[in-house]
Write a protein that holds these residues in place. Structure first.
Motif, PDB file in Angstrom:
ATOM      1  N   TRP A 281       0.841  -1.193   0.000  1.00  0.00           N
ATOM      2  CA  TRP A 281       0.000   0.000   0.000  1.00  0.00           C
ATOM      3  C   TRP A 281       0.877   1.245   0.000  1.00  0.00           C
ATOM      4  O   TRP A 281       1.751   1.394   0.846  1.00  0.00           O
ATOM      5  CB  TRP A 281      -0.911   0.016   1.232  1.00  0.00           C
ATOM      6  CG  TRP A 281      -1.920  -1.081   1.242  1.00  0.00           C
ATOM      7  CD1 TRP A 281      -1.814  -2.297   1.832  1.00  0.00           C
ATOM      8  CD2 TRP A 281      -3.213  -1.051   0.609  1.00  0.00           C
ATOM      9  NE1 TRP A 281      -2.952  -3.040   1.617  1.00  0.00           N
ATOM     10  CE2 TRP A 281      -3.835  -2.301   0.877  1.00  0.00           C
ATOM     11  CE3 TRP A 281      -3.899  -0.098  -0.141  1.00  0.00           C
ATOM     12  CZ2 TRP A 281      -5.109  -2.610   0.415  1.00  0.00           C
ATOM     13  CZ3 TRP A 281      -5.169  -0.414  -0.601  1.00  0.00           C
ATOM     14  CH2 TRP A 281      -5.760  -1.651  -0.332  1.00  0.00           C
ATOM     15  N   LEU A 282       0.660   2.132  -0.973  1.00  0.00           N
ATOM     16  CA  LEU A 282       1.372   3.399  -1.037  1.00  0.00           C
ATOM     17  C   LEU A 282       0.384   4.548  -0.822  1.00  0.00           C
ATOM     18  O   LEU A 282      -0.788   4.434  -1.168  1.00  0.00           O
ATOM     19  CB  LEU A 282       2.079   3.553  -2.385  1.00  0.00           C
ATOM     20  CG  LEU A 282       3.158   2.515  -2.719  1.00  0.00           C
ATOM     21  CD1 LEU A 282       3.772   2.798  -4.082  1.00  0.00           C
ATOM     22  CD2 LEU A 282       4.241   2.494  -1.649  1.00  0.00           C
ATOM     23  N   ASP A 283       0.881   5.645  -0.292  1.00  0.00           N
ATOM     24  CA  ASP A 283       0.043   6.820  -0.039  1.00  0.00           C
ATOM     25  C   ASP A 283      -0.232   7.521  -1.364  1.00  0.00           C
ATOM     26  O   ASP A 283       0.434   8.488  -1.739  1.00  0.00           O
ATOM     27  CB  ASP A 283       0.744   7.760   0.944  1.00  0.00           C
ATOM     28  CG  ASP A 283      -0.100   8.983   1.267  1.00  0.00           C
ATOM     29  OD1 ASP A 283      -1.330   8.937   1.031  1.00  0.00           O
ATOM     30  OD2 ASP A 283       0.467   9.986   1.737  1.00  0.00           O
ATOM     31  N   ALA A 284      -1.221   7.009  -2.093  1.00  0.00           N
ATOM     32  CA  ALA A 284      -1.496   7.516  -3.441  1.00  0.00           C
ATOM     33  C   ALA A 284      -2.944   7.215  -3.801  1.00  0.00           C
ATOM     34  O   ALA A 284      -3.646   6.482  -3.101  1.00  0.00           O
ATOM     35  CB  ALA A 284      -0.560   6.867  -4.454  1.00  0.00           C
ATOM     36  N   GLY A 285      -3.374   7.818  -4.923  1.00  0.00           N
ATOM     37  CA  GLY A 285      -4.672   7.516  -5.491  1.00  0.00           C
ATOM     38  C   GLY A 285      -4.549   6.387  -6.497  1.00  0.00           C
ATOM     39  O   GLY A 285      -3.659   5.537  -6.402  1.00  0.00           O
TER      40      GLY A 285
END
Length: 308
Positions: A281-285
């Motif tokens: 999980w990456l902090d992105a849309g």
């Protein structure tokens, strides 16, 4: 979109070799499967010896092989693989077809590999491309060395058919005079699309607008009419996938924490379909590879270099 472009330009892109081509080899296929099309692509190589199978990439809906350009240039410096960025059917410079589904896109990929004598390959796809790669891996597991799925679930999609229909209706009903300049045409097209969806999606779709230099006629690079026709069948993806056995090869999912295209509660069910899988999980849309290119590259290169 400027912010996304800036993010890609921040990557360390040493000069790599890029080959643009499109083969015209044909072979006969059974009438039981869709007639494959010959896909347009860019290939990327570096000084590293290509000791591992190539990486084949598929983009998402409304996208093109250009979406993988920056990532591909950087990736070939980190892995011992050739990278192919491919335009899927009905998108970019690949042929338009009257059929558009994961089964057809899988047959296109199978033909692509056969034409180049690749016995297997690593496969990576984003969104629609990720769904096609998941289908391909389960349909032809012997051809897939490992699988990377970018921000898409095999179980559900967040956009309603009604919302997507509005987007396609805006695209196919666009009527621009050939006498208009490209900037004038873009302005009108953008205003019309904004009535159907949000800014970020409009910016992405607008990359498809083309103007014929000879006739002045405007058109969409993606086959909007056919994509709209097959839209209602996207919801049948899971039932088609369930007819196939699980893919047991190494698999990694890379998803955005701010994207609705993957839900955490679906993960146990997904692991039954892909039992040798992991998730990051990456902090992105949804455009995780654009928004977090460095982190994305690290995850992908480590996965591709891993000895299973």
């Amino acid at each position: 979109m400027q912010r996304l472009t800036k993010s890609l330009r921040s990557l360390p892109f040493p000069a790599g070799k890029i080959l643009r081509t499109q083969l015209v080899v044909r072979r006969e296929y059974s009438s039981e499967i869709p007639d494959p099309v010959e896909l347009s692509f860019d290939s990327y190589t570096a000084e590293n010896p290509e000791t591992s199978p190539p990486l084949l990439t598929y983009h998402g809906l409304f996208g093109s092989k250009q979406n993988w350009r920056g990532i591909s240039k950087a990736l070939v410096r980190k892995v011992s693989r050739k990278v192919y960025a491919i335009d899927v059917r009905n998108h970019g410079e690949s042929p338009h077809s009257s059929v558009h589904n994961s089964k057809a896109m899988s047959e296109d990929l199978r033909l692509f590999m056969e034409q180049r004598s690749h016995p297997n390959a690593a496969c990576m796809g984003h969104s629609m491309g990720g769904r096609s790669m998941m289908y391909f891996a389960r349909k032809y597991p012997e051809l897939v060395e490992r699988l990377i799925v970018v921000d898409i679930s095999p179980i559900s999609v967040p956009r309603s058919t009604g919302e997507m229909t509005e987007i396609f209706d805006a695209m196919v009903s666009l009527d621009l005079s050939p006498s208009m300049s490209m900037s004038e045409g873009r302005k009108i097209a953008r205003e019309k699309l904004l009535k159907a969806t949000e800014d970020e999606t409009v910016d992405f779709i607008m990359l498809n607008l083309r103007k014929n230099p000879d006739t002045g006629a405007f058109s969409w690079a993606c086959n909007a009419h056919v994509l709209r026709e097959f839209l209602t069948r996207f919801d049948k993806y899971q039932s088609n996938l369930e007819e196939l056995p699980p893919y047991t090869g190494p698999t990694t999912f890379i998803c955005g924490t701010r994207s609705p295209y993957m839900r955490r509660e679906q993960w146990p069910q997904i692991q039954k379909m892909f039992p040798n899988s992991e998730i990051h999980w990456l902090d992105a849309g949804h455009l995780v590879h654009f928004e977090k290119p460095q982190e994305f590259l690290t995850i992908v290169s480590e996965f591709l270099n891993r000895t299973e």
